[in-house]
Write an enzyme that holds these catalytic residues in place. Structure first.
Site, PDB file in Angstrom:
ATOM      1  N   ARG A  67      29.642  81.783  48.809  1.00  0.00           N
ATOM      2  CA  ARG A  67      28.196  81.855  49.236  1.00  0.00           C
ATOM      3  C   ARG A  67      28.253  82.151  50.700  1.00  0.00           C
ATOM      4  NH1 ARG A  67      27.634  78.136  45.008  1.00  0.00           N
ATOM      5  NH2 ARG A  67      27.420  76.370  46.714  1.00  0.00           N
ATOM      6  N   GLU A 104      36.609  64.384  47.171  1.00  0.00           N
ATOM      7  CA  GLU A 104      36.179  63.243  46.825  1.00  0.00           C
ATOM      8  C   GLU A 104      37.319  62.475  45.862  1.00  0.00           C
ATOM      9  OE1 GLU A 104      32.474  60.923  44.316  1.00  0.00           O
ATOM     10  OE2 GLU A 104      32.496  63.090  45.261  1.00  0.00           O
TER      11      GLU A 104
END
Length: 184
Positions: A67, A104
């Site tokens: 994006r 993560e």
């Protein structure tokens, strides 16, 4: 070409749709498709990003997949600058340089074409959203490994509760955003 007039009064946050419980329960997804789908909103967001970028006198705009490409391409065009796309591993056809970074639950890799950024280039990084800051910190590391000077990182949206802006500040990376949303 149609140039829309500046709209400093336009509330960009009101043009961002919030989708509750996406991609999983408890997450409020900030959807920019409603912002970019509004001609005045998209034009004004690009104008505001360009105003912030111009202060840093960049040679290039560096946009993060995917994006970030939307805003980066519009900014580069408006500012008369080149655009360098930073992509996930294996997406660019030529010789690349890259950097691995921690997620993560694992490791990912960002790449750019060799020679797309040269030593001494002054760059501004752009992405749509700042969450934890890991991707933009990896992008800054990649630019510096190519010899570029990272002037600033710009974002449309900041989610300050996720700590990205604090991580960028701690790393000495100038950061500016157009909109902030509390909560995740």
């Amino acid at each position: 070409m149609i140039a829309l007039p500046p709209r400093p009064d336009l509330d960009l946050a009101a043009l961002v749709r919030t989708i509750p419980d996406f991609p999983k329960p408890g997450i409020s997804f900030r959807d920019i498709t409603t912002l970019i789908g509004d001609a005045a909103g998209f034009a004004e967001s690009v104008r505001r990003l360009c105003d912030r970028a111009a202060i840093h006198r960049p040679d290039l705009i560096v946009a993060v997949e995917a994006r970030g490409f939307l805003f980066g391409a519009a900014m580069a065009t408006a500012m008369g600058l080149g655009l360098v796309p930073v992509r996930k591993a294996g997406k660019l056809p030529g010789m690349t340089i890259g950097v691995d970074y921690e997620l993560e639950y694992g490791v990912d890799r960002l790449e750019l074409h060799e020679g797309a950024v040269l030593p001494g280039h002054r760059v501004v990084l752009i992405d749509d959203l700042l969450a934890t800051g890991g991707t933009i910190l990896a992008t800054a590391q990649l630019m510096r490994s190519a010899g570029a000077e990272v002037a600033a990182a710009l974002f449309v949206i900041d989610l300050p509760d996720l700590g990205g802006s604090a991580r960028l500040a701690a790393a000495g990376l100038a950061c500016e955003t157009l909109i902030g949303f509390d909560g995740d």
